[in-house]
Design a protein around this motif. Structure first.
Motif, mmCIF file in Angstrom:
data_model
loop_
_atom_site.group_PDB
_atom_site.id
_atom_site.type_symbol
_atom_site.label_atom_id
_atom_site.label_comp_id
_atom_site.label_asym_id
_atom_site.label_seq_id
_atom_site.Cartn_x
_atom_site.Cartn_y
_atom_site.Cartn_z
ATOM 1 N N LEU A 20 0.818 -1.205 0.000
ATOM 2 C CA LEU A 20 0.000 0.000 0.000
ATOM 3 C C LEU A 20 0.862 1.269 0.000
ATOM 4 C CD1 LEU A 20 -3.085 -0.126 0.065
ATOM 5 C CD2 LEU A 20 -3.009 0.530 2.468
ATOM 6 N N ASP A 21 0.536 2.189 -0.910
ATOM 7 C CA ASP A 21 1.146 3.522 -0.943
ATOM 8 C C ASP A 21 0.066 4.541 -0.595
ATOM 9 O OD1 ASP A 21 3.559 2.456 -1.763
ATOM 10 O OD2 ASP A 21 3.246 2.905 -3.882
ATOM 11 N N VAL A 22 0.268 5.274 0.493
ATOM 12 C CA VAL A 22 -0.709 6.247 0.970
ATOM 13 C C VAL A 22 0.021 7.526 1.350
ATOM 14 C CG1 VAL A 22 -2.393 6.782 2.780
ATOM 15 C CG2 VAL A 22 -2.292 4.483 1.839
ATOM 16 N N ASP A 23 -0.560 8.668 0.979
ATOM 17 C CA ASP A 23 -0.034 9.970 1.377
ATOM 18 C C ASP A 23 -1.120 10.741 2.101
ATOM 19 O OD1 ASP A 23 2.715 10.124 0.119
ATOM 20 O OD2 ASP A 23 1.518 9.650 -1.659
ATOM 21 N N LEU A 24 -0.827 11.175 3.334
ATOM 22 C CA LEU A 24 -1.769 11.943 4.123
ATOM 23 C C LEU A 24 -1.311 13.399 4.167
ATOM 24 C CD1 LEU A 24 -2.330 9.553 7.164
ATOM 25 C CD2 LEU A 24 -3.540 9.625 4.982
ATOM 26 N N PRO A 25 -2.138 14.332 3.734
ATOM 27 C CA PRO A 25 -1.725 15.735 3.742
ATOM 28 C C PRO A 25 -1.591 16.278 5.155
ATOM 29 C CG PRO A 25 -4.037 15.540 3.127
ATOM 30 C CD PRO A 25 -3.504 14.147 3.196
#
Length: 283
Positions: A20-25
């Motif tokens: 999983l690749d996730v980016d949280l601002p």
């Protein structure tokens, strides 16, 4: 601020998240939604360093979180697990004060700075008048605000909350979510929460992550990604999506089924029995 790369996490011989690749601002309210057992809480726990990945990494400001000292992580991430246990007989002030543990040393015990942080946290969470009450004597909404006050006393940049509105009635759910919204707006906190209610998620989130079967199906502002097609794809539910008359956020209205529709009354999304499936209405 928080991101994952090739994150693979599981329990025993079962893999829940795979690559999983996730980016949280940063400085945003991110809400993770999805059906039961899709991996929402697992993702949150991995980002909070409560679960060790089998592969991949969680990054905090570009640094692998596993390489950071525990005390340093506790000063930057406040974590509220699902349904935390309340120690019997502990007062509100005592529990909130435990949020200052990352700052304690054998040569630095309780200080005026700690006292000020606890008072400020209780005032912000609106529990200062409950300071001398036992936590286990409080209502569900009050208790949840006390737990949030404890994480606020940590003075962290980010708060990670796993289903913070579970078991609360509607009024208390809104009370808790309003508090988290104020923290994001007034204190520039980064908020990450797992929620079950899709309409509450759409109303409060700046950034929405929709998950299914351990994968991210869509991510972005709710007004851009929350459509009837997405709801059908993620939850298997036919619906229409209309603007909320109060907030303007997307509002999911489930389509009536034959079994519950009053006899002779058409479904709100249908003009005839042969009409096409409901479509989202632009916000």
């Amino acid at each position: 601020m928080l991101s994952t790369r090739d994150l693979t996490v599981g329990y025993d011989d079962r893999t829940v998240l795979d690559g999983l690749d996730v980016d949280l601002p940063a400085d945003a309210f991110t809400v993770i939604v999805g059906p039961n057992a899709c991996g929402k809480s697992t993702l949150l726990r991995a980002m909070a360093r409560l679960l060790a990945p089998r592969r991949g990494t969680v990054l905090l400001d570009g640094t692998a979180i596993r390489d950071l000292p525990t005390r340093a992580v506790a000063r930057r991430l406040g974590v509220l697990p699902q349904s935390p246990l309340v120690p019997e007989g502990v007062t509100v002030a005592d529990l909130v004060g435990r949020g200052r543990q990352p700052y304690q040393r054998w040569w630095r015990q309780w200080s005026a700075e700690d006292e000020a942080a606890v008072r400020a946290a209780m005032a912000l969470a609106n529990v200062d008048e409950l300071a001398d009450r036992a936590v286990d004597s409080l209502s569900g909404g009050q208790r949840q605000r006390v737990w949030i006050a404890m994480t606020l006393a940590q003075e962290t940049e980010a708060l990670l909350l796993d289903e913070p509105t579970t078991f609360l009635d509607l009024a208390h759910q809104v009370e808790v979510l309003d508090l988290l919204h104020r923290l994001r707006v007034e204190r520039n906190r980064t908020i990450v929460a797992v929620l079950h209610d899709l309409n509450q998620a759409a109303r409060y989130a700046d950034h929405l992550i929709a998950m299914r079967a351990g994968a991210v199906v869509a991510a972005g502002p709710p007004r851009e990604i929350l459509t009837a097609d997405l709801v059908r794809d993620v939850f298997g539910l036919d619906c229409v999506v209309v603007p909320c008359p109060v907030s303007g956020a997307p509002l999911v209205v489930p389509s009536l089924t034959t079994s519950v529709r009053p006899k002779g009354s058409p479904c709100v999304a249908e003009s005839s029995p042969s009409s096409s499936p409901p479509r989202s209405v632009p916000a």
